[in-house]
Design a protein around this motif. Structure first.
Motif, PDB file in Angstrom:
ATOM      1  N   LYS A 229       0.855  -1.182   0.000  1.00 16.49           N
ATOM      2  CA  LYS A 229       0.000   0.000   0.000  1.00 16.49           C
ATOM      3  C   LYS A 229       0.888   1.228   0.000  1.00 16.49           C
ATOM      4  CE  LYS A 229      -4.228   1.680   1.938  1.00 16.49           C
ATOM      5  NZ  LYS A 229      -5.385   1.186   2.660  1.00 16.49           N
ATOM      6  N   ARG A 230       0.476   2.232  -0.773  1.00 20.52           N
ATOM      7  CA  ARG A 230       1.203   3.501  -0.837  1.00 20.52           C
ATOM      8  C   ARG A 230       0.196   4.624  -0.621  1.00 20.52           C
ATOM      9  NH1 ARG A 230       3.676   4.736  -6.513  1.00 20.52           N
ATOM     10  NH2 ARG A 230       1.465   4.800  -7.007  1.00 20.52           N
ATOM     11  N   HIS A 231       0.447   5.427   0.412  1.00 17.32           N
ATOM     12  CA  HIS A 231      -0.367   6.617   0.645  1.00 17.32           C
ATOM     13  C   HIS A 231       0.269   7.782  -0.109  1.00 17.32           C
ATOM     14  CE1 HIS A 231      -3.170   5.063   3.634  1.00 17.32           C
ATOM     15  NE2 HIS A 231      -2.168   4.261   3.979  1.00 17.32           N
ATOM     16  N   ASN A 232      -0.556   8.558  -0.784  1.00 20.47           N
ATOM     17  CA  ASN A 232      -0.045   9.647  -1.606  1.00 20.47           C
ATOM     18  C   ASN A 232      -0.016  10.989  -0.892  1.00 20.47           C
ATOM     19  OD1 ASN A 232       0.429   8.133  -4.099  1.00 20.47           O
ATOM     20  ND2 ASN A 232      -1.768   7.748  -3.956  1.00 20.47           N
ATOM     21  N   ARG A 233      -0.812  11.126   0.191  1.00 22.87           N
ATOM     22  CA  ARG A 233      -0.806  12.375   0.972  1.00 22.87           C
ATOM     23  C   ARG A 233      -0.615  12.126   2.465  1.00 22.87           C
ATOM     24  NH1 ARG A 233      -5.588  12.840  -1.748  1.00 22.87           N
ATOM     25  NH2 ARG A 233      -6.736  13.143   0.180  1.00 22.87           N
ATOM     26  N   ALA A 234      -0.999  10.972   2.935  1.00 19.91           N
ATOM     27  CA  ALA A 234      -0.997  10.687   4.375  1.00 19.91           C
ATOM     28  C   ALA A 234       0.396  10.305   4.875  1.00 19.91           C
ATOM     29  CB  ALA A 234      -1.970   9.553   4.685  1.00 19.91           C
ATOM     30  N   THR A 235       0.665  10.699   6.118  1.00 20.44           N
ATOM     31  CA  THR A 235       1.854  10.251   6.845  1.00 20.44           C
ATOM     32  C   THR A 235       1.386   9.321   7.956  1.00 20.44           C
ATOM     33  OG1 THR A 235       3.122  12.244   6.357  1.00 20.44           O
ATOM     34  CG2 THR A 235       3.793  10.984   8.293  1.00 20.44           C
TER      35      THR A 235
ATOM     36  N   GLY B 228       4.038   8.439  -0.451  1.00 18.02           N
ATOM     37  CA  GLY B 228       4.718   7.955  -1.639  1.00 18.02           C
ATOM     38  C   GLY B 228       5.559   6.708  -1.461  1.00 18.02           C
ATOM     39  N   ILE B 229       5.632   6.164  -0.257  1.00 17.39           N
ATOM     40  CA  ILE B 229       6.467   4.988   0.012  1.00 17.39           C
ATOM     41  C   ILE B 229       5.567   3.760   0.119  1.00 17.39           C
ATOM     42  CG2 ILE B 229       8.058   3.914   1.656  1.00 17.39           C
ATOM     43  CD1 ILE B 229       8.803   6.850   2.463  1.00 17.39           C
ATOM     44  N   TRP B 230       5.909   2.721  -0.608  1.00 19.66           N
ATOM     45  CA  TRP B 230       5.159   1.459  -0.539  1.00 19.66           C
ATOM     46  C   TRP B 230       5.474   0.756   0.773  1.00 19.66           C
ATOM     47  CZ3 TRP B 230       1.380   0.255  -3.801  1.00 19.66           C
ATOM     48  CH2 TRP B 230       1.368   0.862  -5.057  1.00 19.66           C
ATOM     49  N   LEU B 231       4.442   0.175   1.399  1.00 16.49           N
ATOM     50  CA  LEU B 231       4.598  -0.481   2.687  1.00 16.49           C
ATOM     51  C   LEU B 231       3.827  -1.796   2.695  1.00 16.49           C
ATOM     52  CD1 LEU B 231       5.669  -0.085   5.653  1.00 16.49           C
ATOM     53  CD2 LEU B 231       3.395   0.792   6.176  1.00 16.49           C
TER      54      LEU B 231
ATOM     55  N   HIS C 276      -9.144   8.718   7.024  1.00 16.84           N
ATOM     56  CA  HIS C 276      -9.126   7.765   5.917  1.00 16.84           C
ATOM     57  C   HIS C 276      -9.811   8.350   4.689  1.00 16.84           C
ATOM     58  CE1 HIS C 276      -9.151   4.012   3.764  1.00 16.84           C
ATOM     59  NE2 HIS C 276     -10.455   4.139   3.583  1.00 16.84           N
ATOM     60  N   ASP C 277      -9.140   8.255   3.568  1.00 16.21           N
ATOM     61  CA  ASP C 277      -9.669   8.675   2.276  1.00 16.21           C
ATOM     62  C   ASP C 277      -9.265   7.595   1.277  1.00 16.21           C
ATOM     63  OD1 ASP C 277     -10.197   9.711  -0.224  1.00 16.21           O
ATOM     64  OD2 ASP C 277      -9.102  11.583   0.084  1.00 16.21           O
ATOM     65  N   PRO C 278     -10.195   6.752   0.846  1.00 13.92           N
ATOM     66  CA  PRO C 278      -9.832   5.635  -0.028  1.00 13.92           C
ATOM     67  C   PRO C 278      -9.267   6.065  -1.382  1.00 13.92           C
ATOM     68  CG  PRO C 278     -12.223   5.818   0.161  1.00 13.92           C
ATOM     69  CD  PRO C 278     -11.620   6.795   1.135  1.00 13.92           C
ATOM     70  N   THR C 279      -9.436   7.316  -1.748  1.00 17.49           N
ATOM     71  CA  THR C 279      -8.927   7.775  -3.042  1.00 17.49           C
ATOM     72  C   THR C 279      -7.472   8.217  -2.988  1.00 17.49           C
ATOM     73  OG1 THR C 279      -9.608  10.085  -2.731  1.00 17.49           O
ATOM     74  CG2 THR C 279     -11.244   8.560  -3.665  1.00 17.49           C
ATOM     75  N   GLU C 280      -6.881   8.321  -1.787  1.00 14.49           N
ATOM     76  CA  GLU C 280      -5.509   8.847  -1.702  1.00 14.49           C
ATOM     77  C   GLU C 280      -4.439   7.762  -1.612  1.00 14.49           C
ATOM     78  OE1 GLU C 280      -2.915   9.385   0.987  1.00 14.49           O
ATOM     79  OE2 GLU C 280      -3.991   7.795   1.980  1.00 14.49           O
ATOM     80  N   ALA C 281      -4.839   6.503  -1.672  1.00 12.17           N
ATOM     81  CA  ALA C 281      -3.867   5.410  -1.541  1.00 12.17           C
ATOM     82  C   ALA C 281      -3.947   4.476  -2.741  1.00 12.17           C
ATOM     83  CB  ALA C 281      -4.108   4.629  -0.253  1.00 12.17           C
TER      84      ALA C 281
END
Length: 150
Positions: A58-64, A109-112, A131-136
């Motif tokens: 999973k990669r989050h594009n905005r979340a830390t 941006g980091i895959w985990l 949680h925002d399902p569109t940002e990952a």
């Protein structure tokens, strides 16, 4: 793919945490508002995994994410495919347990992926946004463009 230490990937912090032992139970620190990895609060939740099972990629594009072990032994995998990153192509893994009690901060941006290594595994995620399902983005564990996990 370049194998690195977890903290050598740009956008990841590994912070040792304090466990205060007490005769009636312990206190385990997780995150404080004055920690450098605290970027605000959106939500906190626990994620559990069965022994041997791997969750991810999973990669989050905005979340830390601020990940703290709640119970068990968990192996975390990180992969950096960001084109603008100094650690592009880096792959790392780290095992957390109460003997290696640390907080992992994973920037956007980091895959985990993560794997439960014991019977009762749980991690706490203190995320800076709700949680925002569109940002990952998600990929299957065996996706051929991702590192092979063993």
């Amino acid at each position: 793919m370049i194998r690195k230490e977890f903290s050598e990937i740009q956008g990841i912090q590994v912070n040792p945490l304090k466990i205060i032992n007490g005769p009636k139970g312990d206190v385990r620190h997780a995150l404080k508002a004055n920690d450098t990895s605290f970027l605000g609060f959106g939500e906190a939740y626990f994620s559990t995994m069965h022994q041997g099972e791997i969750k991810g990629w999973k990669r989050h594009n905005r979340a830390t994410l601020n990940l703290v072990l709640s119970s068990g032994i968990v192996r975390f995998f990180a992969f950096d495919d960001r084109t603008d990153s100094v650690s592009k192509g880096a792959f790392a893994e780290i095992i957390l347990s109460l003997d290696n009690y640390q907080r992992l901060t994973i920037g956007p941006g980091i895959w985990l992926a993560f794997q439960g290594l014991s019977e009762n595994n749980a991690i706490l995620n203190i995320c800076n946004m709700q949680h925002d399902p569109t940002e990952a983005d998600n990929r299957e564990i065996n996706d051929p463009i991702m590192p092979k996990l063993s």
